[in-house]
Design an enzyme around this catalytic site. Structure first.
Site, short mmCIF file in Angstrom:
data_model
loop_
_atom_site.label_atom_id
_atom_site.label_comp_id
_atom_site.label_asym_id
_atom_site.label_seq_id
_atom_site.Cartn_x
_atom_site.Cartn_y
_atom_site.Cartn_z
N PHE A 111 0.84 -1.20 0.00
CA PHE A 111 0.00 0.00 0.00
C PHE A 111 0.88 1.25 0.00
O PHE A 111 1.80 1.38 0.82
CB PHE A 111 -0.91 0.02 1.23
N HIS B 247 -9.43 -6.47 7.14
CA HIS B 247 -8.21 -6.11 7.87
C HIS B 247 -8.54 -5.59 9.27
O HIS B 247 -7.75 -5.76 10.20
CB HIS B 247 -7.39 -5.08 7.09
N GLU C 115 -7.51 3.13 -5.26
CA GLU C 115 -8.76 3.33 -4.56
C GLU C 115 -9.06 4.82 -4.61
O GLU C 115 -8.24 5.63 -4.18
CB GLU C 115 -8.64 2.85 -3.11
N CYS D 215 -14.80 13.72 4.47
CA CYS D 215 -16.00 12.97 4.85
C CYS D 215 -16.13 12.86 6.37
O CYS D 215 -15.12 12.67 7.07
CB CYS D 215 -15.94 11.58 4.24
N CYS E 63 -6.74 15.09 0.27
CA CYS E 63 -7.99 14.57 -0.27
C CYS E 63 -8.85 15.73 -0.77
O CYS E 63 -8.74 16.84 -0.26
CB CYS E 63 -8.76 13.76 0.77
N CYS F 87 -14.63 9.68 7.78
CA CYS F 87 -13.28 9.33 7.35
C CYS F 87 -12.45 8.79 8.53
O CYS F 87 -12.38 9.43 9.58
CB CYS F 87 -12.58 10.55 6.75
N ASP F 88 -11.83 7.63 8.33
CA ASP F 88 -11.02 7.04 9.40
C ASP F 88 -9.53 7.09 9.06
O ASP F 88 -8.73 6.37 9.65
CB ASP F 88 -11.47 5.59 9.68
N THR F 89 -9.17 7.93 8.08
CA THR F 89 -7.77 7.99 7.63
C THR F 89 -7.16 9.35 7.97
O THR F 89 -7.76 10.38 7.72
CB THR F 89 -7.70 7.79 6.10
S1 SF4 Z 1 -13.27 8.89 3.35
FE1 SF4 Z 1 -11.52 10.23 3.83
S2 SF4 Z 1 -9.97 9.71 2.31
FE2 SF4 Z 1 -11.94 8.89 1.53
S3 SF4 Z 1 -12.80 10.51 0.22
FE3 SF4 Z 1 -13.62 10.84 2.27
S4 SF4 Z 1 -12.19 12.29 3.28
FE4 SF4 Z 1 -11.16 11.45 1.48
#
Ligand code: SF4
Length: 216
Positions: free
Chosen positions: A43, A210, A112, A53, A49, A56-58
């Site tokens: 990865f 995962h 992705e 969102c 981004c 969002c978990d990132t």
């Molecule tokens: S979930 Fe997070 S990484 Fe994915 S599009 Fe939404 S803000 Fe961007």
């Protein structure tokens, strides 16, 4: 979750303008979601981004500023034939030089994406689109003909309705349409299962395996 998504994205764009790649992390694990679930994958997570969102978990802040050659060398230090360009939103940047270098090194490339920015020149081998209409995203029509799979994060019936509104939903040989329950919402699993039983020809279940396995 990124503390200040707009600032993180500005920082990532600045790094890219300097000729470097804004990387969050590079790691070797199993793909957890969608049709490639269970396959070993390197990865490459890009920072920044186009959306922010609510679920969002990132954390997509820049952690490493890397030259293209360094990224390819690190990816090649693992055993997998697959790399996955993920984010954040990797299509924010023109990664054609990186894709060419990865292909030349023998990799197959999955990306992705939220589906807002088409990248035909990358010659991707596997395209996973996770549209985010409920968060202000819009699906670029190019992906209707080029996505390998669509993956909808499901919290409620409205999300399922959005998945069924995908223009490819009526095409029995169209790209796979996955419902992926939000891992934080147990009720979403039940909603997904019921929806798939009602639409068995097109919908499939994608779990974030995962997270169940507690691997990266
Ligand atoms: S979930 Fe997070 S990484 Fe994915 S599009 Fe939404 S803000 Fe961007």
């Amino acid at each position: 979750m990124t503390p200040d998504p707009a600032a993180a994205t500005r920082a990532a764009v600045n790094v890219f303008r300097q000729g470097l790649l804004p990387i969050v992390e590079i790691f070797y694990s199993l793909q957890g979601e969608g049709g490639r679930a269970g396959q070993a994958t390197v990865f490459i997570r890009l920072a920044g981004c186009s959306l922010a969102c609510s679920f969002c978990d990132t954390d997509f802040r820049v952690k490493r500023e890397m030259r293209l050659e360094e990224v390819v060398e690190e990816a090649a230090s693992y055993q997998s034939p697959w790399v996955c360009l993920t984010g954040g939103e990797p299509t924010l940047f023109d990664l054609k030089p990186l894709c060419d270098a990865l292909h030349n090194a023998g990799f197959l490339i999955q990306t992705e994406t939220n589906g807002m920015h088409p990248r035909p020149s990358w010659n991707l081998d596997y395209i996973t689109v996770s549209p985010k209409e409920s968060e202000g995203g819009h699906l670029n029509p190019w992906y209707l003909d080029h996505a390998t799979e669509f993956k909808y994060v499901i919290d409620n019936e409205d999300d399922i309705a959005r998945a069924l509104e995908n223009p490819t939903a009526g095409n029995p040989i169209g790209p796979a349409l996955y419902l992926q329950p939000n891992a934080l919402n147990p009720e979403a699993v039940r909603l997904c299962i019921e929806a798939i039983k009602r639409n068995p020809h097109r919908l499939r279940l994608s779990l974030q395996t995962h997270k169940y396995l507690q691997i990266p």
